[in-house]
Motif scaffolding. Structure first.
Motif, PDB file in Angstrom:
ATOM      1  N   UNK A   1       0.876  -1.171   0.000  1.00  0.00           N
ATOM      2  CA  UNK A   1       0.000   0.000   0.000  1.00  0.00           C
ATOM      3  C   UNK A   1       0.913   1.220   0.000  1.00  0.00           C
ATOM      4  N   UNK A   2       1.036   1.890  -1.128  1.00  0.00           N
ATOM      5  CA  UNK A   2       2.026   2.959  -1.280  1.00  0.00           C
ATOM      6  C   UNK A   2       1.397   4.345  -1.195  1.00  0.00           C
ATOM      7  N   UNK A   3       1.729   5.050  -0.125  1.00  0.00           N
ATOM      8  CA  UNK A   3       1.348   6.454   0.000  1.00  0.00           C
ATOM      9  C   UNK A   3       2.585   7.355   0.058  1.00  0.00           C
ATOM     10  N   UNK A   4       3.600   6.885   0.788  1.00  0.00           N
ATOM     11  CA  UNK A   4       4.828   7.667   0.971  1.00  0.00           C
ATOM     12  C   UNK A   4       6.006   6.870   0.433  1.00  0.00           C
ATOM     13  N   UNK A   5       6.976   7.556  -0.104  1.00  0.00           N
ATOM     14  CA  UNK A   5       8.134   6.867  -0.656  1.00  0.00           C
ATOM     15  C   UNK A   5       8.840   6.054   0.432  1.00  0.00           C
ATOM     16  N   UNK A   6       9.263   4.865   0.060  1.00  0.00           N
ATOM     17  CA  UNK A   6       9.975   4.004   0.991  1.00  0.00           C
ATOM     18  C   UNK A   6       9.125   2.971   1.670  1.00  0.00           C
ATOM     19  N   UNK A   7       7.796   3.041   1.539  1.00  0.00           N
ATOM     20  CA  UNK A   7       6.940   2.024   2.144  1.00  0.00           C
ATOM     21  C   UNK A   7       7.401   0.636   1.720  1.00  0.00           C
ATOM     22  N   UNK A   8       7.539  -0.252   2.679  1.00  0.00           N
ATOM     23  CA  UNK A   8       7.844  -1.675   2.475  1.00  0.00           C
ATOM     24  C   UNK A   8       9.319  -1.994   2.305  1.00  0.00           C
TER      25      UNK A   8
ATOM     26  N   UNK B   1      13.054 -14.156  -6.265  1.00  0.00           N
ATOM     27  CA  UNK B   1      12.334 -14.867  -7.324  1.00  0.00           C
ATOM     28  C   UNK B   1      10.827 -14.830  -7.094  1.00  0.00           C
ATOM     29  N   UNK B   2      10.331 -13.683  -6.670  1.00  0.00           N
ATOM     30  CA  UNK B   2       8.883 -13.483  -6.596  1.00  0.00           C
ATOM     31  C   UNK B   2       8.341 -13.316  -8.005  1.00  0.00           C
ATOM     32  N   UNK B   3       7.035 -13.453  -8.149  1.00  0.00           N
ATOM     33  CA  UNK B   3       6.432 -13.505  -9.488  1.00  0.00           C
ATOM     34  C   UNK B   3       5.815 -12.196  -9.941  1.00  0.00           C
ATOM     35  N   UNK B   4       6.077 -11.115  -9.211  1.00  0.00           N
ATOM     36  CA  UNK B   4       5.555  -9.833  -9.641  1.00  0.00           C
ATOM     37  C   UNK B   4       5.203  -8.934  -8.474  1.00  0.00           C
ATOM     38  N   UNK B   5       4.401  -7.905  -8.788  1.00  0.00           N
ATOM     39  CA  UNK B   5       4.052  -6.893  -7.790  1.00  0.00           C
ATOM     40  C   UNK B   5       2.579  -6.533  -7.881  1.00  0.00           C
ATOM     41  N   UNK B   6       1.952  -6.422  -6.718  1.00  0.00           N
ATOM     42  CA  UNK B   6       0.552  -6.018  -6.597  1.00  0.00           C
ATOM     43  C   UNK B   6       0.520  -4.646  -5.933  1.00  0.00           C
ATOM     44  N   UNK B   7       0.173  -3.626  -6.705  1.00  0.00           N
ATOM     45  CA  UNK B   7       0.053  -2.268  -6.169  1.00  0.00           C
ATOM     46  C   UNK B   7      -1.322  -2.100  -5.537  1.00  0.00           C
ATOM     47  N   UNK B   8      -1.347  -1.867  -4.235  1.00  0.00           N
ATOM     48  CA  UNK B   8      -2.601  -1.577  -3.536  1.00  0.00           C
ATOM     49  C   UNK B   8      -2.876  -0.091  -3.707  1.00  0.00           C
ATOM     50  N   UNK B   9      -3.669   0.234  -4.714  1.00  0.00           N
ATOM     51  CA  UNK B   9      -3.924   1.630  -5.099  1.00  0.00           C
ATOM     52  C   UNK B   9      -5.189   2.143  -4.417  1.00  0.00           C
ATOM     53  N   UNK B  10      -5.006   2.997  -3.398  1.00  0.00           N
ATOM     54  CA  UNK B  10      -6.150   3.544  -2.665  1.00  0.00           C
ATOM     55  C   UNK B  10      -5.982   5.055  -2.479  1.00  0.00           C
ATOM     56  N   UNK B  11      -5.807   5.782  -3.570  1.00  0.00           N
ATOM     57  CA  UNK B  11      -5.525   7.217  -3.458  1.00  0.00           C
ATOM     58  C   UNK B  11      -6.643   8.038  -2.845  1.00  0.00           C
ATOM     59  N   UNK B  12      -7.902   7.587  -2.919  1.00  0.00           N
ATOM     60  CA  UNK B  12      -9.006   8.376  -2.368  1.00  0.00           C
ATOM     61  C   UNK B  12      -9.707   7.696  -1.199  1.00  0.00           C
ATOM     62  N   UNK B  13      -9.266   6.506  -0.821  1.00  0.00           N
ATOM     63  CA  UNK B  13      -9.918   5.756   0.250  1.00  0.00           C
ATOM     64  C   UNK B  13      -9.359   6.199   1.601  1.00  0.00           C
ATOM     65  N   UNK B  14     -10.214   6.545   2.580  1.00  0.00           N
ATOM     66  CA  UNK B  14      -9.733   6.955   3.908  1.00  0.00           C
ATOM     67  C   UNK B  14      -8.873   5.866   4.546  1.00  0.00           C
ATOM     68  N   UNK B  15      -7.821   6.273   5.268  1.00  0.00           N
ATOM     69  CA  UNK B  15      -6.907   5.333   5.904  1.00  0.00           C
ATOM     70  C   UNK B  15      -6.875   5.565   7.423  1.00  0.00           C
ATOM     71  N   UNK B  16      -6.530   4.532   8.192  1.00  0.00           N
ATOM     72  CA  UNK B  16      -6.492   4.680   9.659  1.00  0.00           C
ATOM     73  C   UNK B  16      -5.193   5.282  10.166  1.00  0.00           C
ATOM     74  N   UNK B  17      -4.419   5.927   9.290  1.00  0.00           N
ATOM     75  CA  UNK B  17      -3.163   6.550   9.683  1.00  0.00           C
ATOM     76  C   UNK B  17      -2.987   7.845   8.896  1.00  0.00           C
ATOM     77  N   UNK B  18      -2.098   8.698   9.367  1.00  0.00           N
ATOM     78  CA  UNK B  18      -1.856   9.982   8.710  1.00  0.00           C
ATOM     79  C   UNK B  18      -0.912   9.802   7.526  1.00  0.00           C
ATOM     80  N   UNK B  19      -1.243  10.401   6.416  1.00  0.00           N
ATOM     81  CA  UNK B  19      -0.377  10.374   5.238  1.00  0.00           C
ATOM     82  C   UNK B  19      -0.709  11.556   4.345  1.00  0.00           C
ATOM     83  N   UNK B  20       0.306  12.095   3.708  1.00  0.00           N
ATOM     84  CA  UNK B  20       0.101  13.175   2.740  1.00  0.00           C
ATOM     85  C   UNK B  20      -0.162  12.626   1.336  1.00  0.00           C
ATOM     86  N   UNK B  21      -0.145  11.306   1.205  1.00  0.00           N
ATOM     87  CA  UNK B  21      -0.367  10.649  -0.100  1.00  0.00           C
ATOM     88  C   UNK B  21       0.578  11.234  -1.155  1.00  0.00           C
TER      89      UNK B  21
END
Length: 365
Positions: A123-130, A181-201
């Motif tokens: 779930x990417x809102x801020x650079x460096x997540x994960x 050797x993972x098989x790809x990436x799943x971007x959890x894109x929630x740019x307008x969905x409210x989140x339970x934490x503070x973020x500037x998106x």
């Protein structure tokens, strides 16, 4: 009567032979039979796995899920290998970095034996997540995680410099995918969905997320520059329609969080909205084959979802309704579940995942 008397006489003569001789022969025969049986079972199992992997390569509706609590060892519910054999792909919900030896072994076995695809997810809102680890020293300086992350990735200055930091970040995630050797990436894109934490998106401002996907798309997904890269998937869940029709071509699948879906009318509406967003670049059938509807098992694993009504008025559980549903005049990509691992507690284990698989891809009898 005479033949029975003769048979009895012969039987008594045979029984007079030493018991140890007969026992030795019998043991040898049983040992041989057991060895032969083990060999036959092993050959049959290997053939089954070969057929399973071949099935995963066919054009069929997929079974997907977000897998949480992964350890790669006991209990069995924490292992990817113990998912239903026909599960096609999963996203790692708890993180995909610093994998333990147990996780790496479980990952490799599930991929190589069962053909399971395993994707990194974030779930990417801020650079460096994960992928950014904050050292203790930066905490001593009083830096926040975000301040340290900005410095680490070079997020400072004008927008051009910030985009360079985004490119570096995207490549770091790809490096991790290739490392394990993972098989790809799943971007959890929630740019307008409210989140339970503070973020500037911040990742969703200006053209930054498009830069992120274009960078990643050079190395994985349908637009990748190499054959090896095109074998890995790039998928988006949450709000795929945030992206433009041109950017949507970077994704293998669009995963919709159709949680608590009340019926086919709801699924039709969700699909039609997605198709309308991408219609200028993809046909109705193309969008349909890329859409995966998902239910929430964090809440509803015990009963397979909420009440759900089909087009003909039949009432079913929503997860099974998604398995039965098809876009009008087309075929969907598949179905999925959030916290799929919670279905392990059902009786039989993974009850709803298995039922969904059979609805979409019935076993040949």
């Amino acid at each position: 009567m005479k033949k029975y008397v003769i048979f009895s006489f012969l039987l008594m003569a045979l029984l007079s032979v030493g018991c140890s001789d007969w026992t030795e022969v019998e043991n040898k025969n049983i040992d041989k039979l057991l060895v032969d049986a083990d060999s036959s079972l092993s050959i049959a199992h290997q053939k089954y796995l070969e057929n399973l992997r071949a099935y995963k390569q066919t054009d069929h509706e997929l079974t997907f899920g977000w897998f949480s609590g992964w350890t790669g060892e006991s209990p069995a519910s924490r292992c990817l290998y113990n998912l239903p054999d026909s599960t096609d792909f999963v996203s790692l919900w708890d993180g995909f970095t610093n994998l333990t030896p147990a996780k790496q072994a479980d990952l490799k076995r599930a991929q190589q034996e069962k053909g399971l695809r395993v994707l990194a997810c974030s779930l990417l809102f801020d650079i460096g997540n994960s992928v950014t680890v904050q050292p203790q020293s930066s905490k001593d300086k009083g830096e926040t995680w975000l301040q340290y992350s900005h410095k680490f990735w070079g997020w400072e200055g004008d927008e051009k410099t910030i985009e360079k930091a985004v490119e570096k970040f995207a490549n770091a995630i790809c490096d991790t995918i290739y490392k394990y050797n993972l098989d790809g990436f799943d971007l959890d894109a929630e740019p307008t969905i409210p989140q339970p934490f503070n973020t500037d998106r911040e990742m969703w401002q200006n053209d930054r997320m498009n830069v992120f996907i274009r960078t990643m798309g050079k190395r994985i997904g349908p637009m990748a520059e190499t054959e090896e890269g095109r074998k890995k998937w790039l998928v988006v869940d949450g709000e795929p329609d945030w992206f433009s029709p041109e950017m949507a071509l970077y994704f293998n699948y669009y995963i919709l969080q159709a949680y608590e879906s009340y019926g086919y009318q709801d699924l039709d509406m969700r699909f039609n909205n997605l198709y309308s967003a991408f219609a200028s670049k993809q046909s109705y059938a193309e969008v349909a084959k890329k859409v995966i509807m998902t239910e929430e098992f964090e809440k509803y694993s015990t009963n397979g979802g909420v009440g759900h009504r089909t087009r003909d008025g039949k009432s079913v559980r929503s997860y099974l309704g998604m398995a039965m549903w098809e876009p009008i005049g087309a075929r969907k990509g598949g179905i999925g579940s959030y916290h799929m691992e919670k279905d392990y507690a059902a009786s039989p284990v993974y009850k709803y995942l298995r039922e969904g698989i059979q609805i979409m891809n019935p076993a040949v009898k």
